[in-house]
Write a protein that holds these residues in place. Sequence first.
Motif, PDB file in Angstrom:
ATOM      1  N   GLN A   1      81.003  42.360 -10.766  1.00 12.50           N
ATOM      2  CA  GLN A   1      82.162  42.750 -11.022  1.00 12.50           C
ATOM      3  C   GLN A   1      82.469  42.420 -12.869  1.00 12.50           C
ATOM      4  O   GLN A   1      82.770  43.344 -14.420  1.00 12.50           O
TER       5      GLN A   1
ATOM      6  N   LEU B   1      86.787  57.491 -18.350  1.00 13.50           N
ATOM      7  CA  LEU B   1      88.051  55.756 -18.066  1.00 13.50           C
ATOM      8  C   LEU B   1      88.984  55.532 -19.386  1.00 13.50           C
ATOM      9  O   LEU B   1      89.660  54.977 -19.452  1.00 13.50           O
TER      10      LEU B   1
ATOM     11  N   ARG C   1      87.970  56.327 -22.637  1.00 16.62           N
ATOM     12  CA  ARG C   1      87.309  55.090 -23.633  1.00 16.62           C
ATOM     13  C   ARG C   1      86.645  55.938 -24.504  1.00 16.62           C
ATOM     14  O   ARG C   1      86.388  55.057 -25.668  1.00 16.62           O
TER      15      ARG C   1
ATOM     16  N   TYR D   1      89.611  43.698 -17.204  1.00 17.60           N
ATOM     17  CA  TYR D   1      89.493  44.979 -17.295  1.00 17.60           C
ATOM     18  C   TYR D   1      87.980  45.830 -17.619  1.00 17.60           C
ATOM     19  O   TYR D   1      87.932  46.795 -17.677  1.00 17.60           O
TER      20      TYR D   1
ATOM     21  N   SER E   1      85.234  45.043 -15.804  1.00 15.98           N
ATOM     22  CA  SER E   1      85.146  45.895 -14.900  1.00 15.98           C
ATOM     23  C   SER E   1      84.859  46.934 -15.072  1.00 15.98           C
ATOM     24  O   SER E   1      83.573  47.718 -14.349  1.00 15.98           O
ATOM     25  N   ASP E   2      85.389  48.191 -16.204  1.00 15.25           N
ATOM     26  CA  ASP E   2      85.165  49.535 -16.428  1.00 15.25           C
ATOM     27  C   ASP E   2      83.947  49.429 -16.911  1.00 15.25           C
ATOM     28  O   ASP E   2      83.202  50.318 -16.455  1.00 15.25           O
TER      29      ASP E   2
ATOM     30  N   THR F   1      81.774  49.244 -13.835  1.00 12.67           N
ATOM     31  CA  THR F   1      81.522  50.409 -13.050  1.00 12.67           C
ATOM     32  C   THR F   1      81.223  51.886 -13.497  1.00 12.67           C
ATOM     33  O   THR F   1      80.270  52.987 -12.692  1.00 12.67           O
ATOM     34  N   LEU F   2      80.913  52.213 -14.730  1.00 14.93           N
ATOM     35  CA  LEU F   2      80.261  52.839 -15.832  1.00 14.93           C
ATOM     36  C   LEU F   2      79.067  52.677 -15.118  1.00 14.93           C
ATOM     37  O   LEU F   2      77.995  53.360 -15.016  1.00 14.93           O
TER      38      LEU F   2
END
Length: 213
Positions: free
Chosen positions: A33, A81, A83, A141, A144-145, A148-149
């Motif tokens: 992560q 998200l 972004r 974060y 993390s994003d 996750t992507l």
Amino acid sequence: KYHFRGKYFKVDLDKFESFVAQGTRWLASVNTQYNAIFGIVNLVRDTQGMALNLSSTALKGQQKSVIANMPKAYKAILMGLGRMKADPALVATFNEFNLEGGTTGFSQMFGDIKDRTKFIDDTIKEISPSKARKTWMIIKYGLSDFNTLMENVTRLAVYMTATNSKNNLDKAKAANISKNITVNFNKKGAVTTKVGAMYAFFNAAIQGSARIH
């Protein structure tokens, strides 16, 4: 109780397991992560896994279609998200995919509800006006994003292919195929939490072995 050199020692196995699990969670998190490189490596691996595993689904032989959908899936997740500037159609697809249960992520190994509550409390406490804290939170974060992507691009591309006009699969079925096209971190056996506390990536290893056999 354990006997050693004429003395008895009492060991609380639950506390010992909880202590070891903290180290295991940290090891798993920094290698996945919160690792900037992991997302890229994982995307390559997931794409290869998808190409192999797709042959056992209703989308057999449609690897090229899934790969063609990956750029759109990438944009859709970034938009979801927050972004990127949102495209309503792509955001709607991502939200639908999410609501149908197609997404997965890097799961925390909680032994019980107390561990989960503590994790939530610790996360809330991280919110602080300190400039250093804010900088760390942005980095944390952001990573993390990003991961996750990378974790869900292949899955969303599979979902897009499954629900297109050619295949027109039921949304729930499409989400199920997507979620399980690579390792499904939300799928756990009866002893996964216990063993996973001692052995990082145990769940992924077992699912990979089971799929091969």
